[in-house]
Write an enzyme that holds these catalytic residues in place. Structure first.
Site, PDB file in Angstrom:
ATOM      1  N   ASN A 130      10.378   7.886  10.339  1.00 60.30           N
ATOM      2  CA  ASN A 130       9.324   7.039   9.771  1.00 60.30           C
ATOM      3  C   ASN A 130       9.814   6.096   8.668  1.00 60.30           C
ATOM      4  O   ASN A 130       9.343   4.972   8.549  1.00 60.30           O
ATOM      5  CB  ASN A 130       8.143   7.884   9.283  1.00 60.30           C
ATOM      6  CG  ASN A 130       8.525   8.916   8.241  1.00 60.30           C
ATOM      7  OD1 ASN A 130       9.641   9.430   8.226  1.00 60.30           O
ATOM      8  ND2 ASN A 130       7.601   9.244   7.373  1.00 60.30           N
ATOM      9  N   GLU A 227      11.585  18.710   2.690  1.00 63.39           N
ATOM     10  CA  GLU A 227      10.469  17.801   2.392  1.00 63.39           C
ATOM     11  C   GLU A 227       9.700  17.639   3.687  1.00 63.39           C
ATOM     12  O   GLU A 227      10.161  16.973   4.615  1.00 63.39           O
ATOM     13  CB  GLU A 227      10.994  16.460   1.863  1.00 63.39           C
ATOM     14  CG  GLU A 227       9.932  15.615   1.180  1.00 63.39           C
ATOM     15  CD  GLU A 227       9.183  14.708   2.132  1.00 63.39           C
ATOM     16  OE1 GLU A 227       8.070  15.094   2.578  1.00 63.39           O
ATOM     17  OE2 GLU A 227       9.699  13.640   2.442  1.00 63.39           O
ATOM     18  N   CYS A 261       4.375  10.978   5.063  1.00 62.00           N
ATOM     19  CA  CYS A 261       3.976  12.289   4.546  1.00 62.00           C
ATOM     20  C   CYS A 261       3.115  12.153   3.298  1.00 62.00           C
ATOM     21  O   CYS A 261       2.221  12.964   3.063  1.00 62.00           O
ATOM     22  CB  CYS A 261       5.208  13.126   4.212  1.00 62.00           C
ATOM     23  SG  CYS A 261       6.264  13.502   5.618  1.00 62.00           S
TER      24      CYS A 261
END
Length: 453
Positions: A130, A227, A261
């Protein structure tokens, strides 16, 4: 690896994967490179990192176009991502020595005690599609500068980005094999982590990917940093600047096609300002331009893959079927490519996908909540704990409530972001460990106590 342009659905090219033998050779070269690299003066490592920042700026259009072709990021946002990577290089080139300077401790007369920070060795980074440049550079900039060497296993749909990043370090003058790309499938990740030559691992990605890496690394007693996902609350209090909150909220949810995220995902709005915020929010979202990601005026390009768009749409349909009100968007666009419009759901029922799952795309869930305590409770009603946003004109109120929200970072009157100057990471299902700032740089070092009598 098949590179499919998500804006057209057409195959761009095919990239050959590395074999197990290739990987073994890469690990051997990484080990040899580390023995020389760890002894380089840190000032030389900082100078090379500054040179990498220059390479990024000089070639930003080329790198941005690679991102746009491979995962559909609008070109203006792709250029901004490359510029941000140059910034993180600048940051650690300037501050790396200070971050790694020894820390003294109280000691008896005639002795000295300090903690020094030594590198670990080859580090595996498993990175997502992403933010295909930024996620890698926020790993590589600090950890190469601390004397480690990097091995990148990038997402399979962005191999060109992975190769370009390796080329950045080569053009900057880094020694051969200090940073290498492994073009491998996820099936080989466990084998790499289990190899004695690899000393630690970090992953940015989904919960299942993080659990797999953490499990394997833990079994080998190797350090890991995770993460993972998020379902960030965007809290709008009764004294908020509604227009500013709506404008920032629309971008916080929809930048990068909503594939982030740390995007604002659950919009928790006080009853007293709910109607005004919702009207402004819908207007802001509907003003965003969806279209060709190579056009500099485009705000939202395609989703990165058609299957991901299908999963997102299924979450929206299930949420509407459960009773959520669809205010705008909600249907894939009738055109070539994986285009999904900015979507807003209101009156979102508890337990439906938009409420309980991470929606990794341009879908906002909006809630009307009648008091401060209930807003905080709803903000914490998630298994994730990555970031959160609070909107209020009372900064002390915002600071107080920030301490009550279970997240790795809370921003008041600002969208959540990762910034080289501050630590970044989450709690709960959002992972553990920190990236960026000094705290991030010290994740992959040996914090060695040296006592001299």
């Amino acid at each position: 690896m098949e590179v499919i342009n998500p804006a057209t659905g057409e195959r761009e090219r095919t990239v050959e994967e590395h074999t197990e033998s290739d990987v073994d050779d890469a690990l051997e070269r990484a080990t040899a490179a580390y023995e020389e690299w760890r002894d380089r003066p840190i000032r030389e490592r900082e100078e090379l990192l500054a040179a990498a920042g220059d390479v990024l700026r000089e070639n930003k259009r080329e790198y941005a176009e690679t991102m746009t072709r491979e995962m559909g990021k609008p070109i203006s946002q792709a250029i901004a991502e490359v510029e941000k990577c140059a910034w993180v290089c600048d940051h650690y080139a300037e501050h790396g020595s200070a971050y790694l300077s020894a820390d003294g401790h109280p000691s008896p007369p005639g002795s000295s005690v300090e903690t020094v920070y030594d590198p670990l060795g080859p580090i595996l980074a498993v990175m997502p599609w992403n933010f295909p440049f930024w996620q890698v550079f926020r790993f590589a900039a600090p950890h190469l500068t601390s004397g480690n060497v990097g091995l990148l296993k990038h997402a399979s749909n962005v191999p060109g980005c992975a190769q370009a990043i390796e080329d950045v370090f080569r053009k900057a003058g880094y020694p051969e094999d200090v940073f290498q790309t492994l073009l491998i499938s996820s099936d080989l990740v466990d084998d790499v982590i289990e190899d004695d030559r690899v000393k630690a691992a970090t992953v940015t990605g989904s919960g299942p990917a993080g659990r797999a890496v953490a499990s394997t690394a833990g079994d080998q007693l190797k350090k890991s940093v995770l993460e993972l996902g998020g379902s960030d609350p965007f809290v709008v209090l009764d004294d908020a600047d509604i227009e500013a909150a709506a404008e920032t909220g629309a971008w916080a949810r929809n930048q990068n096609g909503g594939q982030s995220c740390i995007a604002g995902k659950r919009f928790l709005v006080h009853t007293d300002v709910y109607d005004g915020f919702l009207e402004a929010f819908v207007d802001e979202v509907e003003s965003l331009t969806v279209g060709d990601p190579t056009d500099g005026e485009t705000d939202i390009g395609p989703q990165a893959r058609a299957d991901l768009m299908d999963e997102l749409h299924a979450q929206v349909e299930a949420s509407v079927a459960a009773g959520a009100e669809l205010l705008t968007g909600g249907e894939p666009l009738d055109r070539e490519g994986a285009f999904y419009p900015p979507t807003i759901l209101a009156d979102v029922p508890e337990g439906c996908p938009a409420d309980s799952e991470e929606t990794f795309g341009p879908v906002a869930a909006v809630y009307e909540i009648d008091d401060e305590d209930a807003l905080v409770a709803k903000a914490n009603d998630t298994e994730f704990g990555l970031g959160a946003t609070i909107w209020t004109e009372d900064r002390e109120r915002g600071r107080r409530l920030a301490r009550e929200i279970d997240a790795g970072c809370v921003y008041v009157n600002q969208l959540v972001k990762s910034d080289p100057r501050v630590p970044f990471g989450g709690v709960g299902e959002s992972g553990y460990g920190r990236e960026l700032a000094r705290e991030g740089m010290l994740e992959f070092v040996n914090r060695k106590t040296v006592w001299v009598e």
